[in-house]
Every structure is written in structure tokens, then in C-alpha cells.
Write a protein that holds these residues in place. Sequence first.
Motif, PDB file in Angstrom:
ATOM      1  N   UNK A  58       0.190   0.900 -11.506  1.00  0.00           N
ATOM      2  CA  UNK A  58       0.191   1.932 -12.552  1.00  0.00           C
ATOM      3  C   UNK A  58       0.935   1.467 -13.811  1.00  0.00           C
ATOM      4  N   UNK A  59       1.576   0.319 -13.732  1.00  0.00           N
ATOM      5  CA  UNK A  59       2.369  -0.191 -14.850  1.00  0.00           C
ATOM      6  C   UNK A  59       1.465  -0.865 -15.886  1.00  0.00           C
ATOM      7  N   UNK A  60       2.079  -1.321 -16.986  1.00  0.00           N
ATOM      8  CA  UNK A  60       1.354  -2.118 -17.964  1.00  0.00           C
ATOM      9  C   UNK A  60       0.915  -3.416 -17.282  1.00  0.00           C
ATOM     10  N   UNK A  61      -0.366  -3.777 -17.423  1.00  0.00           N
ATOM     11  CA  UNK A  61      -0.875  -4.875 -16.595  1.00  0.00           C
ATOM     12  C   UNK A  61      -2.015  -5.614 -17.279  1.00  0.00           C
ATOM     13  N   UNK A  62      -2.124  -6.911 -16.943  1.00  0.00           N
ATOM     14  CA  UNK A  62      -3.196  -7.781 -17.444  1.00  0.00           C
ATOM     15  C   UNK A  62      -3.741  -8.554 -16.245  1.00  0.00           C
ATOM     16  N   UNK A  63      -5.067  -8.736 -16.203  1.00  0.00           N
ATOM     17  CA  UNK A  63      -5.721  -9.450 -15.095  1.00  0.00           C
ATOM     18  C   UNK A  63      -6.493 -10.633 -15.648  1.00  0.00           C
ATOM     19  N   UNK A 102      -4.499  -5.486  -5.738  1.00  0.00           N
ATOM     20  CA  UNK A 102      -3.183  -5.147  -6.279  1.00  0.00           C
ATOM     21  C   UNK A 102      -3.311  -4.604  -7.694  1.00  0.00           C
ATOM     22  N   UNK A 103      -4.087  -5.292  -8.524  1.00  0.00           N
ATOM     23  CA  UNK A 103      -4.238  -4.875  -9.919  1.00  0.00           C
ATOM     24  C   UNK A 103      -4.732  -3.433 -10.003  1.00  0.00           C
ATOM     25  N   UNK A 158       0.847  -1.194   0.000  1.00  0.00           N
ATOM     26  CA  UNK A 158       0.000   0.000   0.000  1.00  0.00           C
ATOM     27  C   UNK A 158       0.884   1.247   0.000  1.00  0.00           C
ATOM     28  N   UNK A 159       0.676   2.112  -0.988  1.00  0.00           N
ATOM     29  CA  UNK A 159       1.420   3.362  -1.081  1.00  0.00           C
ATOM     30  C   UNK A 159       2.703   3.300  -1.892  1.00  0.00           C
ATOM     31  N   UNK A 160       3.120   2.098  -2.351  1.00  0.00           N
ATOM     32  CA  UNK A 160       4.375   2.016  -3.108  1.00  0.00           C
ATOM     33  C   UNK A 160       4.218   1.309  -4.460  1.00  0.00           C
ATOM     34  N   UNK A 161       2.992   0.951  -4.840  1.00  0.00           N
ATOM     35  CA  UNK A 161       2.798   0.224  -6.104  1.00  0.00           C
ATOM     36  C   UNK A 161       3.160   1.064  -7.321  1.00  0.00           C
ATOM     37  N   UNK A 162       3.174   2.385  -7.193  1.00  0.00           N
ATOM     38  CA  UNK A 162       3.527   3.234  -8.339  1.00  0.00           C
ATOM     39  C   UNK A 162       4.998   3.097  -8.705  1.00  0.00           C
ATOM     40  N   UNK A 165       6.432   0.266  -9.210  1.00  0.00           N
ATOM     41  CA  UNK A 165       6.560  -0.914 -10.067  1.00  0.00           C
ATOM     42  C   UNK A 165       6.349  -0.487 -11.520  1.00  0.00           C
ATOM     43  N   UNK A 166       7.369  -0.714 -12.348  1.00  0.00           N
ATOM     44  CA  UNK A 166       7.288  -0.308 -13.757  1.00  0.00           C
ATOM     45  C   UNK A 166       7.307  -1.496 -14.715  1.00  0.00           C
ATOM     46  N   UNK A 167       7.568  -2.689 -14.201  1.00  0.00           N
ATOM     47  CA  UNK A 167       7.630  -3.903 -15.017  1.00  0.00           C
ATOM     48  C   UNK A 167       6.227  -4.334 -15.441  1.00  0.00           C
ATOM     49  N   UNK A 168       6.023  -4.735 -16.710  1.00  0.00           N
ATOM     50  CA  UNK A 168       4.717  -5.275 -17.117  1.00  0.00           C
ATOM     51  C   UNK A 168       4.374  -6.513 -16.276  1.00  0.00           C
ATOM     52  N   UNK A 169       3.095  -6.612 -15.883  1.00  0.00           N
ATOM     53  CA  UNK A 169       2.701  -7.658 -14.939  1.00  0.00           C
ATOM     54  C   UNK A 169       1.411  -8.355 -15.390  1.00  0.00           C
TER      55      UNK A 169
END
Length: 402
Positions: free
Chosen positions: A364-369, A359-360, A331-335, A337-341
Motif C-alpha cells: 500500500x506504500x509508495x512503490x515502483x515495479x 508483493x507489489x 500475507x496480511x501485514x504488507x499494509x 510497510x510505509x517506506x517507499x519501495x
Amino acid sequence: MAAHLHHFFPRNVSFSYEALRTAGYANYGGGDLGEVISICSRIPSGDEDSWMKEWRMAGDRACAAASKSLAAKNKVSSREAYLRASNYYRTAEFYRREHPEDDEVVLSLSNQSWASFVSAMKLMPYAFEEIKIPYEETTLPGYILSPGKTNEPCPTIVFNGGFDSIKEEAWFAIAAPALERGFNVVAFDGPGQGEALRAQRLVFRPDWENVLTPVIDYVVTRPEVSPEKVFLFGWSMGGYLAARAMTSEHRLAAAVLDDGVLDFSSAFNEQMPAVARQMLHRHWDYPIQQGVGMLMSISTGVRWAMLNGRWAFGADTVPDLLRKVQDYTLVGITDKITTPVLVLDAPDDHMLKGQPKALFDALKCEKVFVDITELEGGSTHCHMGAFSRLHQVIFDYLMPLI
């Protein structure tokens, strides 16, 4: 909750899930379904001594079968039997958590699980090496597996396990399907895990970037590794650990979180009423110890989680453990993360329900759920028992990236 989670032991969710976990590894040689059903039929629900004895005997039988096949020059059957032995021995020691640091049965069964695994790997058609990864003043134990016997650089998946997984489980969780698809796999035990906990007495730490970055430092020096194509696989609590590491480790091409975890402490906090959390904050430890102790006396899952947690987190008491786990949050540090996930979700997760979506939404990074459903048989924690579908999802995501 998913109906099949109750299949093996209808009145004990923990026993049933762990049996499903062991059975689910049958995809890649970790068990025979009929054998698992037979073993479970002889274990009274909740009887942890019977659990250990039956699974240990199954491991012994598999080891004897492996030796017999090897003597007959039947290497394929030998490695298959060693894989079953490794998985059965791991399962056997699972609930031995009263004083695991001094329990000779825990160390013996763990050693047998590791040794059986190495025996199996040495009979595989893949390159296999036991490795020591430099870490602070010591090393972390690991394995590297490569699809070919050459050192031609290949894409590589790093397996980061969780709360109770061991590096040998990487074979079933990701390595076997990855090798078939042309990836190297590096698996390691970090602090709090497997051999690092049992043999080195290293315990978990929340700042996992200080664990994973030395691992990646090592991995990118390997001649068989393509440094720009290193992928991270975070499994179970590894969904938190891997994500936490990625707040400062940015060399990865992409990551798969199976399952995603925003706040690992939720697995413990949601077992506590609000008043207990207030008491914890105020260090009113006695009533917390008594209350949790009552829960531990009636719930296999709660007892195991608290005892395993005390050991793996280096906590003296249950309240100490409950305070330590509060640090395991993104919480508060997810920004950062820059790696696609790729974030995977198990809708009926009995430990971390709702965490993948939390989490998703915070990333803020490129992401797929992707959620894998009960209809597909994969709605339980880490999609146990539905690995063909799981690995289809994972490699549909990874293959275009190599």
C-alpha cells in the motif's frame, strides 16, 4: 526458463545458475569470464566433489597471484586477485551441505573467502572497517565502506542478504557501484547467514524486524552516515527479510527489493503436491521425508535447498524445515510497510517466480515495479550476469532521493 540459465551446465539448472552467479561478479572484479568457463569445463555436471575441488584450486591460484602482485607493489592487481579468490572460495563450499556445521572444509573455505575479501578491501581506495553490530546478547559481523576517508555524512545503503548469500557478496551485489556513486555501504550477516551461521551458530528467524532494527540503530550512530538518507537493499530471500523488517522499522528513506518476495515458503511449497502439504499439516512426516528424499536423490537443486535450509533454519528434519518456512510470509501485514519501495522482478526466476508481482500488488506504500527481461540477459534470479543493467535501474531510482 531463460536460455542462458542453461549455458554452463545444460543438464543441471543449479550448477548452471551458480556458475552464472560466479561469472556475473566479473563486473566488479569477482572473476574472469574465460577463467570461469575453463573451470566449468573441468567439472562433470552434477559432480559436487569436482565442483569443490576445481573452485578451491581456482581460489588458491588467485590467492597466490595476489601475493605475487603485492610483493611487486602492484596493489591494484593484488586486490583484484583477492576478490576473485573470495568469490571462488565461496563458490567452492556452496554444495558442501551434508553436515556443514561439522565440516572442516566448509569452515576452512569460508574463512579463506572472508580473509581474501578483507585483504582486497584493505587495498581499495575507500575507507573500510570491520564492524560488530550489537544484537541481543551477542553481535552480528559486518563491514562498512565509505567513498571518502573523511567522516562527512553520506547517504548509506544497508545490504540485507538472503538464504545463502554472505556479507562479502555485498561488494558485487551493490557496494562497488554504490561507492562509485557516493554512497556508504553497510553489509552484515544476520542469523542464518554467512559468518553468523558458521561461526556463531545463529539460525534464521521470521521476525526480521528484531534483526534489522538493531542494525539500523547502529548505522545511524556512525559519523559518516546521514541518518535521514539510509536505504535498504534486500537481496534474494532478503526481499522477504527486508520487507518483513519494514513492517515495524520506519526510519528508512527507501528500499530496493531484489527481488520482491511476498511468501518465501512458496519456494518450498511449489515443490510439493497438495497432498504432501496436507500430510505436513497433519505431521505425517515419514512419507514426506521419503518423497522429498527421492527428489533430493535426483535433483541437485532440491537436495541443496533442503540441506542448506535444514542448516540455516535450525531444522532437525526436512518436514521440520518445511513447517518452519511457513512462518516466512508477509500475507496480511504488507499494509504496515510505509517506506517507499522499488520492487524488482526476474521473469524467469527458478526459485521465486511470480513473488515480486504478488508483493507489489499487496503493498500500500509508495512503490515502483521493474522487471529486467531475458532480452537484457537479466531474467534469472537476482538478475545474475546483468549487473550493469540492474544497477542502472537501482540507481536511477535512488539517486533522485539523495
